[in-house]
Each structure stands twice: as C-alpha cells, then as structure tokens.
Design a protein around this motif. Structure first.
Motif, PDB file in Angstrom:
ATOM      1  N   SER A  60       0.826  -1.214   0.000  1.00 53.96           N
ATOM      2  CA  SER A  60       0.000   0.000   0.000  1.00 53.96           C
ATOM      3  C   SER A  60       0.859   1.264   0.000  1.00 53.96           C
ATOM      4  N   ASN A 110      -1.040   4.604  12.679  1.00 49.84           N
ATOM      5  CA  ASN A 110       0.395   4.505  12.848  1.00 49.84           C
ATOM      6  C   ASN A 110       0.909   5.935  12.761  1.00 49.84           C
ATOM      7  N   ASP A 169      -6.399   5.069   4.928  1.00 48.87           N
ATOM      8  CA  ASP A 169      -5.381   4.016   5.004  1.00 48.87           C
ATOM      9  C   ASP A 169      -5.777   3.054   6.118  1.00 48.87           C
ATOM     10  N   TYR A 187      -4.179  -1.467   9.246  1.00 50.08           N
ATOM     11  CA  TYR A 187      -4.227  -2.234  10.509  1.00 50.08           C
ATOM     12  C   TYR A 187      -5.634  -2.702  10.859  1.00 50.08           C
ATOM     13  N   SER A 222      -3.501  -3.614   3.156  1.00 53.85           N
ATOM     14  CA  SER A 222      -2.178  -4.211   3.024  1.00 53.85           C
ATOM     15  C   SER A 222      -2.196  -5.654   3.516  1.00 53.85           C
ATOM     16  N   SER A 229       0.688  -6.860   4.490  1.00 57.64           N
ATOM     17  CA  SER A 229       1.956  -6.907   5.229  1.00 57.64           C
ATOM     18  C   SER A 229       1.786  -7.303   6.684  1.00 57.64           C
ATOM     19  N   LYS A 230       0.817  -6.684   7.342  1.00 54.15           N
ATOM     20  CA  LYS A 230       0.695  -6.900   8.788  1.00 54.15           C
ATOM     21  C   LYS A 230      -0.269  -8.042   9.084  1.00 54.15           C
ATOM     22  N   ARG A 290       5.212  -7.659  -0.616  1.00 53.48           N
ATOM     23  CA  ARG A 290       4.769  -6.433  -1.271  1.00 53.48           C
ATOM     24  C   ARG A 290       3.434  -6.621  -1.989  1.00 53.48           C
TER      25      ARG A 290
END
Ligand SMILES: Cc1ncc(COP(=O)(O)O)c(C=O)c1O
Length: 410
Positions: A103, A178, A207, A210, A238, A240-241, A249
């Motif tokens: 993201s 964040n 965004d 999370y 995302s 990622s987390k 990615r």
C-alpha cells in the motif's frame, strides 16, 4: 554537473533507514540489538500461503509472465468478496479494486496521480511517512493537522483555514493509526470528514493497513461503511501486517471507478502490478481469514499486555492501544529534554534497544517513541530489564513472561 533534483535533495534521510543504521552500528560494537523500530512483523508468513506460492511458481509458468497491472481478476474478486464478508461493503471487482505492490506504493502513486505542483494535501501530524513524503515528492504542499491526546488524535477540520481547504485536493486519514495506535470510537468523525470533503471537493485517502490487528473485541471499520464515503474516498489495505507478508509487497486500493480510475491509469504507465504468483498467494491469504488474522491479533495482544504492564511499572506514561502493533509512549520525564531522536540514539548505543523517535513521524510526535511489538515475549523481558538499568530504577521487579518463566521461548 549532474545533480539530483531539489525535491530529493531536500528530503531528510528516511527515518527508519537512520535508525537501522544506528542499530547496525550498535551490533558492530557487539551489542545484542533488540530492534523494535520498524513495524516489520517478526513471525513468518503462514505456511499454506508459502506453499501456494511455491506450487504456483513451480508448476504454473504462465504466472512468470507480466501480470495484469491492476491485478488479475481472481485477485480482485477475492478482495471484493473479502470486503463484503468483512465490512458488508459491495465493490465491483472489475472496476473498483486495484492490486498494489504494497500500500505504500499505492499511496505514493495516488499523490503523483492526483496532485499537481502547488496543490495542497491535508496530512495528520504525526503520520506514517509516505502520507507526508508522497505529497512532497509529487511537489504538492502538505498542510499539517496536529493529532494528539487533546484532540483524541482526530484532525480538527474546523481549524483548517478556508483558503487552505479550497486549495486542498487530498486528505489522509489512517485508523487504526500509525504511529499513535489511536482508533475511531464511532462513525461520527467520518461523517464530518465526508461533509467537509464534499464541500471542498477533496479526495479522502483512508489508510486501513491495521484493520485486522485489534484487541479486546474492538473491530475497526471501513470508510465505505459510512454513507456518502464512495463519493469522496479511496481505501487502502495491506497484506503486510495481517498475514506477516511485509516482504511480499502486496496490498490493494478500492473505491468508486471514478476515483480509482486515475490511480489505475497512472500506475499502468509506471509498473506492471504485483507479480501474479504473489497475487495468488494473496488470494490464499484472504481465504485463510479470519483464523490467521485472529491468531496474529491474539499474539500482538499478549505482547501488548506484557510490555504495557512492564513500561507502566517502570514509570512510563502511555495509553493501552486497542489496535495496531505499536505502543506510543511518552519519553520518561528525566530524558524528555533530550528530544526523541537523541533519546533513541542514546538508548540504542547504551542498551541495544532500537525504537522509533516520535519526531520522525512529524513535529507533533516529539516527546514520544513508537515501540513495535515485533519480537518474542522473552526479548521484551530482556528489554524491560535493560530499560530498568538504563533509567536507574530500583525497588521494582520485572515480571518474566509466562512462557519464559516455564523455560521456553515465547
Ligand atoms: C499506516 C500504514 N500504511 C501503509 C503501510 C505500508 O504497508 P505496505 O507494506 O502494504 O506497503 C504501513 C506500513 O507500516 C503503515 O503503517
């Protein structure tokens, strides 16, 4: 002489790179580094996702070819299905979802696709760095909106001068947040945001990196749950987390065809999208929701509880976060005059503990540090023992984490 453009020259070193460098220097001095500076998940990607990747790469050579820039239909459908399942949000998989190479990439390209030099973007302070630097790199002008305990970490829209609002093209919001770990309690703030964005024709970039890391029964929402949001917003997610896939990615942007279209068009000139085999691994990840995400959130919750208790015991002041993988903590009184960067430098070089200085996320973050919950419980125990010594605290006992007491790694 060939020189880099001024906009690049003027950028400070990326904050995480600077802290990484200090951590490397500490390691070179034989300090055992506990690196909690980046939100870089320490746990591996769940095995079935890794296996899906290996099978795809090994057995399906068509996935070695160029991907579809905005994402393959199967990926976009899986995202649309997930958004429906998770938030009751309906998306047209064909036109309202775009795969991203993480993201961060999508947010930076959103700035480049929507801003012309001199356009204003409304950016919380502190913020995740790309919300600010994406604007700077696009030669836009960030207008900073302080977020802090006093305003409940909500940008005060009524304080934005009329002439700034009129020139603004983008507004960034990120909840769970964040670096502050703040969350939205209800939808009232977002309703106000939508009214504001409609009045001034501002695109809201929500965004939601999370959304799946939340605790104590708290459930983060989607911007698109709020009436009117589709007229003004895009949302970013995302892998990622949620799935420990930071190195893979992969993420997505979603929203109305009209608002997402320019990003898709812009990206089609820049990249070919996330590799097909990574997208297919992402589909597997989404199929594994909610179990993997719940398990991971439970792990972060346990770490949060342990570290929060330990820091409070040592006299630190912080709120217990309801979401994210971060603690946002005030620097203890005795060290505050150092400022957050100097404090973090001193902490790394004397103890090997690497944290992120609050000022790295914006001036309003000064006086704070961000601690990422990205190590084993036994390492948090080590960290607390080192902090106790560093702070010169006496007369309190640091409780060992449960598994460490039983003699196992946690
Ligand atoms: C708020 C926020 N947005 C976006 C990102 C970037 O995520 P990705 O790995 O998908 O690029 C991060 C990463 O830390 C983040 O904290």
């Amino acid at each position: 002489m060939i020189t880099p453009p001024e906009k690049l020259e003027k950028l400070p070193p990326y904050i995480f790179a600077r802290i990484k460098q200090l951590a490397l220097e500490a390691a070179a001095k034989n300090l055992d580094v506990i690196d909690l500076s980046m939100g870089n998940p320490d746990l591996p990607t769940p095995r079935p996702i890794v296996e899906r990747l290996m099978d795809t790469v090994g057995n399906h050579p068509r996935t070695h070819r160029y991907p579809q820039a905005k994402g393959m239909p199967k990926f976009r459908r899986a995202v649309a299905d997930w958004m429906k399942k998770r938030f009751e949000v309906e998306l047209d998989a064909d036109k309202e979802v775009c795969a991203l190479i993480g993201s961060k990439e999508g947010i930076a390209n959103l700035c480049a696709s929507y801003l012309k030099p001199g356009d204003i973007a409304l950016v919380p302070n502190p913020c995740y760095p790309v919300h600010y630097f994406g604007v700077v790199l696009a030669e836009g002008v960030p207008h900073l909106m302080p977020i802090n305990a006093r305003n409940k970490y909500l940008p005060e829209l009524e304080k934005i001068p009329e002439k700034v609002a009129r020139r603004a093209r983008l507004l960034f919001l990120n909840y769970p947040n964040n670096p502050t770990a703040a969350v939205l309690d209800d939808s009232s703030y977002l309703r106000e945001v939508i009214r504001f964005a409609k009045k001034y024709d501002i695109l809201v970039c929500f965004d939601n990196a999370y959304s799946e890391i939340a605790f104590d029964g708290y459930r983060p929402g989607s911007f698109f749950e709020i009436p009117g949001s589709r007229d003004v917003g895009l949302e970013f997610h995302s892998f990622s987390k949620t799935y420990n896939m930071a190195g893979w990615r992969l993420g997505w942007a979603c929203g109305s065809d009209r608002l997402l279209g320019p990003l898709i068009k812009f990206k089609s000139y820049i990249d070919y999208g996330a590799p097909t085999f990574i997208q297919l691994a992402g589909v597997k990840a989404l199929e594994m929701w909610p179990d993997v995400a719940t398990e991971l959130a439970n792990t972060y919750q346990r770490r949060r509880d342990y570290l929060y208790e330990g820091l409070v015991n040592l006299g630190w002041k912080l709120e217990k976060p309801k979401a994210t993988m971060y603690l946002w903590a005030e620097i203890p009184e005795a060290f505050r005059r150092l400022g957050s960067l100097k404090f973090c430098e001193k902490l790394i070089s004397e103890t090997g503990i690497a944290l992120s200085p609050g000022v790295g996320f914006g001036q309003e973050g000064e006086g704070f540090v961000r601690i990422s919950l990205v190590t084993r419980d036994s390492r948090f125990y080590d960290m607390l023992l080192r902090l106790k010594k560093f702070m010169g605290v006496t007369g309190i006992n640091i409780r060992a984490p449960r598994a460490a007491r039983a003699g196992q790694a946690a």
